[in-house]
Design a protein around this motif. Structure first.
Motif, PDB file in Angstrom:
ATOM      1  N   HIS A  93       0.829  -1.211   0.000  1.00  0.00           N
ATOM      2  CA  HIS A  93       0.000   0.000   0.000  1.00  0.00           C
ATOM      3  C   HIS A  93       0.864   1.262   0.000  1.00  0.00           C
ATOM      4  CE1 HIS A  93      -3.339  -2.712   0.821  1.00  0.00           C
ATOM      5  NE2 HIS A  93      -2.664  -3.195   1.850  1.00  0.00           N
TER       6      HIS A  93
ATOM      7  N   ARG B  78      -4.961   2.489  -3.622  1.00  0.00           N
ATOM      8  CA  ARG B  78      -5.908   3.603  -3.565  1.00  0.00           C
ATOM      9  C   ARG B  78      -7.348   3.197  -3.295  1.00  0.00           C
ATOM     10  NH1 ARG B  78      -5.843   7.967  -7.782  1.00  0.00           N
ATOM     11  NH2 ARG B  78      -6.316   9.175  -5.902  1.00  0.00           N
TER      12      ARG B  78
ATOM     13  N   ALA C  29     -14.435  -2.270  -6.196  1.00  0.00           N
ATOM     14  CA  ALA C  29     -14.263  -0.914  -5.645  1.00  0.00           C
ATOM     15  C   ALA C  29     -15.540  -0.422  -4.976  1.00  0.00           C
ATOM     16  CB  ALA C  29     -13.833   0.031  -6.753  1.00  0.00           C
TER      17      ALA C  29
ATOM     18  N   HIS D  88      -5.167  -0.474  -7.386  1.00  0.00           N
ATOM     19  CA  HIS D  88      -6.385  -0.741  -6.622  1.00  0.00           C
ATOM     20  C   HIS D  88      -6.073  -1.056  -5.169  1.00  0.00           C
ATOM     21  CE1 HIS D  88      -9.846  -3.163  -5.215  1.00  0.00           C
ATOM     22  NE2 HIS D  88     -10.533  -2.268  -5.895  1.00  0.00           N
TER      23      HIS D  88
ATOM     24  N   GLU E 164       1.300   4.316 -12.449  1.00  0.00           N
ATOM     25  CA  GLU E 164       0.431   4.812 -13.531  1.00  0.00           C
ATOM     26  C   GLU E 164       1.246   5.064 -14.807  1.00  0.00           C
ATOM     27  OE1 GLU E 164      -1.553   8.226 -11.980  1.00  0.00           O
ATOM     28  OE2 GLU E 164      -3.102   7.054 -10.948  1.00  0.00           O
TER      29      GLU E 164
ATOM     30  N   ALA F 109       1.757   4.550  -1.072  1.00  0.00           N
ATOM     31  CA  ALA F 109       1.131   5.680  -1.755  1.00  0.00           C
ATOM     32  C   ALA F 109       2.113   6.417  -2.662  1.00  0.00           C
ATOM     33  CB  ALA F 109       0.534   6.635  -0.725  1.00  0.00           C
TER      34      ALA F 109
ATOM     35  N   ASP G 174     -11.103   2.673  -3.760  1.00  0.00           N
ATOM     36  CA  ASP G 174     -12.110   3.278  -4.633  1.00  0.00           C
ATOM     37  C   ASP G 174     -11.576   4.524  -5.343  1.00  0.00           C
ATOM     38  OD1 ASP G 174     -14.895   3.106  -5.535  1.00  0.00           O
ATOM     39  OD2 ASP G 174     -15.120   5.051  -4.552  1.00  0.00           O
ATOM     40  N   ALA G 175     -10.544   5.136  -4.778  1.00  0.00           N
ATOM     41  CA  ALA G 175      -9.976   6.328  -5.413  1.00  0.00           C
ATOM     42  C   ALA G 175      -9.289   6.002  -6.737  1.00  0.00           C
ATOM     43  CB  ALA G 175      -8.979   6.993  -4.471  1.00  0.00           C
ATOM     44  N   ALA G 176      -9.019   4.727  -6.979  1.00  0.00           N
ATOM     45  CA  ALA G 176      -8.385   4.323  -8.238  1.00  0.00           C
ATOM     46  C   ALA G 176      -9.401   4.144  -9.360  1.00  0.00           C
ATOM     47  CB  ALA G 176      -7.620   3.012  -8.031  1.00  0.00           C
ATOM     48  N   ARG G 177     -10.699   4.273  -9.053  1.00  0.00           N
ATOM     49  CA  ARG G 177     -11.741   4.019 -10.043  1.00  0.00           C
ATOM     50  C   ARG G 177     -11.578   4.837 -11.331  1.00  0.00           C
ATOM     51  NH1 ARG G 177     -16.833   1.940 -10.594  1.00  0.00           N
ATOM     52  NH2 ARG G 177     -16.762   1.050  -8.508  1.00  0.00           N
ATOM     53  N   PRO G 178     -11.354   6.161 -11.262  1.00  0.00           N
ATOM     54  CA  PRO G 178     -11.223   6.924 -12.513  1.00  0.00           C
ATOM     55  C   PRO G 178     -10.117   6.387 -13.427  1.00  0.00           C
ATOM     56  CG  PRO G 178     -11.507   8.401 -10.659  1.00  0.00           C
ATOM     57  CD  PRO G 178     -11.293   7.041 -10.082  1.00  0.00           C
TER      58      PRO G 178
END
Length: 321
Positions: free
Chosen positions: A254, A290, A321, A287, A263, A256, A292-296
């Motif tokens: 994890h 991040r 997510a 995933h 990416e 950050a 759910d923040a990785a969804r976009p």
């Protein structure tokens, strides 16, 4: 007053019991050490009696006999268990023999070849540490450094042993390997910048097995894992398998700080090869880091997916997510 007196008496009794238990624990520890010495000596005598040659040479003979049985996939399970028990007895016997075994042991280490005698050398290194912990560790260290008995597979085995013997030293050496070497070889400038340690023998370098150093480095639990792996994935000389192993680890941890780098790797993978497996590992890591923040990012990856394999993985991650 009676209550205070009772509490004081109780405290005295408890303290007396604590001291008695501590004394017994110390005696048990001392007795255990003596028993281990006796076990080692008895084991040495038993192993020597079953060998044609006595002393350290007899132990080396037995070691050569059982070492191949512990790596061959064709050895039946009962035979493997027997060979393992015998090898453990041989190591105890070496330890009981002590410094008297050192000349014969080091002589044999000078005779073997790293690329041909892996099975035997693996256990010779363990025997060296059993006989002389300090000097044996130095031999293992040299093998990890690639300056003694050079061979890629043996170097990895020595690194595993060094983690058990001296974890901080293993952390330092594995970090140096990851930051100065790659599947392409040694970066001499980086190696020189990190000090005057000798460069590994070319025969110790691995073109295909370098990702294994990442795995071992992570097992060493070095405090600098995240920064080291980020450094690795940012360098173009590393092969896809090595970068992939780093990405997987950073995701599981994890980290950050790794998001931007991962990416970029997804959008511009090593050698510009759209390997679906590599891309999926990048998406999984993002995933894991991040949530759910990785969804976009994953949604965008789904729209531009280069294959059904990647598209299906995007859908799976989006469902979580």
């Amino acid at each position: 007053m009676l209550l205070v007196g009772a509490l004081g008496a109780g405290a005295f009794v408890i303290e007396k019991q604590r001291l008695a238990i501590a004394t017994l624990t110390e005696r048990i520890g001392a007795n255990d050490a003596v028993l281990q010495e006796v076990l080692g000596e008895v084991t040495r005598i038993r192993v020597e009696q079953r060998a044609e040659t006595q002393g350290a040479r007899g132990l080396l003979q037995k070691l050569r006999t059982y070492a191949p049985m512990l790596t061959s996939a064709h050895v039946p399970e009962p035979d493997y268990r027997f060979a393992r028990a015998e090898m453990e007895a041989i190591l105890r016997a070496f330890k009981a023999t002590g410094e008297d075994a050192w000349p014969a042991l080091t002589a044999r280490l000078r005779e073997v070849k790293g690329d041909k005698d892996f099975d035997e050398i693996k256990w010779l290194l363990k025997a060296a540490v059993a006989v002389d912990a300090k000097a044996g560790k130095e031999i293992v260290k040299d093998v990890v450094a690639g300056t003694r008995l050079p061979a890629p597979r043996l170097r990895l085995e020595a690194a595993r042993q060094l983690i058990e013997i001296d974890r901080p030293l293993a952390q330092t050496m594995l970090r140096r390997i990851l930051t100065t070497e790659s599947s392409r070889g040694v970066n001499v400038d980086r190696a020189m910048a990190q000090g005057g340690a000798p460069l590994p023998d070319p025969a110790a370098l691995s073109a295909s097995g370098f990702p294994n150093f990442v795995t071992l480095y992570v097992e060493s639990e070095d405090p600098e894992i995240d920064d080291t792996l980020l450094m690795v994935i940012g360098r173009a000389e590393h092969d896809v398998a090595t970068v992939q192993e780093c990405v997987k680890t950073l995701g599981k941890r994890h980290c950050a700080k790794a998001v931007d780098a991962i990416e970029k790797l997804f959008n511009n993978p090593p050698n510009n090869v759209m390997n679906p497996l590599f891309l999926n590992h990048c998406l999984t890591a993002l995933h894991e880091i991040r949530g759910d923040a990785a969804r976009p990012f994953i949604e965008a990856a789904l729209k531009a997916a280069p294959s059904d394999v990647v598209a299906n993985h995007c859908k799976t991650l989006l469902a979580k997510a």
